[in-house]
Design a protein around this motif. Structure first.
Motif, PDB file in Angstrom:
ATOM      1  N   PHE A  22      45.711 163.606  34.558  1.00  0.00           N
ATOM      2  CA  PHE A  22      46.234 162.764  35.630  1.00  0.00           C
ATOM      3  C   PHE A  22      46.424 163.579  36.908  1.00  0.00           C
ATOM      4  O   PHE A  22      46.136 163.097  38.004  1.00  0.00           O
ATOM      5  N   GLU A  23      46.884 164.805  36.775  1.00  0.00           N
ATOM      6  CA  GLU A  23      47.049 165.672  37.944  1.00  0.00           C
ATOM      7  C   GLU A  23      45.709 165.953  38.620  1.00  0.00           C
ATOM      8  O   GLU A  23      45.618 165.983  39.839  1.00  0.00           O
ATOM      9  N   ARG A  24      44.664 166.163  37.815  1.00  0.00           N
ATOM     10  CA  ARG A  24      43.325 166.462  38.357  1.00  0.00           C
ATOM     11  C   ARG A  24      42.705 165.231  39.016  1.00  0.00           C
ATOM     12  O   ARG A  24      42.097 165.340  40.077  1.00  0.00           O
ATOM     13  N   ASN A  25      42.819 164.069  38.373  1.00  0.00           N
ATOM     14  CA  ASN A  25      42.156 162.876  38.894  1.00  0.00           C
ATOM     15  C   ASN A  25      42.895 161.611  38.440  1.00  0.00           C
ATOM     16  O   ASN A  25      42.460 160.945  37.491  1.00  0.00           O
ATOM     17  N   PRO A  26      44.009 161.299  39.102  1.00  0.00           N
ATOM     18  CA  PRO A  26      44.815 160.162  38.657  1.00  0.00           C
ATOM     19  C   PRO A  26      44.068 158.829  38.704  1.00  0.00           C
ATOM     20  O   PRO A  26      44.223 158.006  37.808  1.00  0.00           O
ATOM     21  N   ASP A  52      55.265 160.936  43.511  1.00  0.00           N
ATOM     22  CA  ASP A  52      55.156 162.386  43.610  1.00  0.00           C
ATOM     23  C   ASP A  52      54.627 162.926  42.288  1.00  0.00           C
ATOM     24  O   ASP A  52      55.253 162.767  41.237  1.00  0.00           O
ATOM     25  N   GLN A  53      53.464 163.542  42.311  1.00  0.00           N
ATOM     26  CA  GLN A  53      52.818 164.009  41.081  1.00  0.00           C
ATOM     27  C   GLN A  53      53.631 165.084  40.366  1.00  0.00           C
ATOM     28  O   GLN A  53      53.509 165.248  39.159  1.00  0.00           O
ATOM     29  N   GLY A  54      54.465 165.793  41.081  1.00  0.00           N
ATOM     30  CA  GLY A  54      55.314 166.799  40.452  1.00  0.00           C
ATOM     31  C   GLY A  54      56.406 166.196  39.586  1.00  0.00           C
ATOM     32  O   GLY A  54      56.991 166.883  38.746  1.00  0.00           O
TER      33      GLY A  54
END
Length: 79
Positions: A22-26, A52-54
């Motif tokens: 998900f972080e690479r390509n949500p 926020d991806q974090g």
């Protein structure tokens, strides 16, 4: 359906491989949700992409490790 978004959020919090993908390509990960039987609305997809991806990593860091599905894959810079 509310249950579907709960499944995605649960996987983001507890499944390291899913979270990394998900972080690479949500967008790509969410586009495959229907293939898994998870019908996400356009609003839910937009909300997940705007989050926020974090956040997912912070949540995972706070969960008891017994609730985590750890990755056994090694990646550069990680042990």
């Amino acid at each position: 359906m509310q249950r579907h978004i709960e499944v995605v959020i649960g996987r983001l919090a507890t499944d390291e491989d899913f979270r990394r993908a998900f972080e690479r390509n949500p967008q790509e990960v969410l586009s495959h949700a229907a293939e898994w039987g998870l019908a996400l609305s356009a609003i839910e997809v937009c909300a997940l992409l705007a989050t926020d991806q974090g956040l997912w990593e912070r949540i995972a860091g706070e969960l008891d490790s017994r609730l985590q599905k750890a990755s056994f894959k090694t990646s550069p810079g990680r042990r």
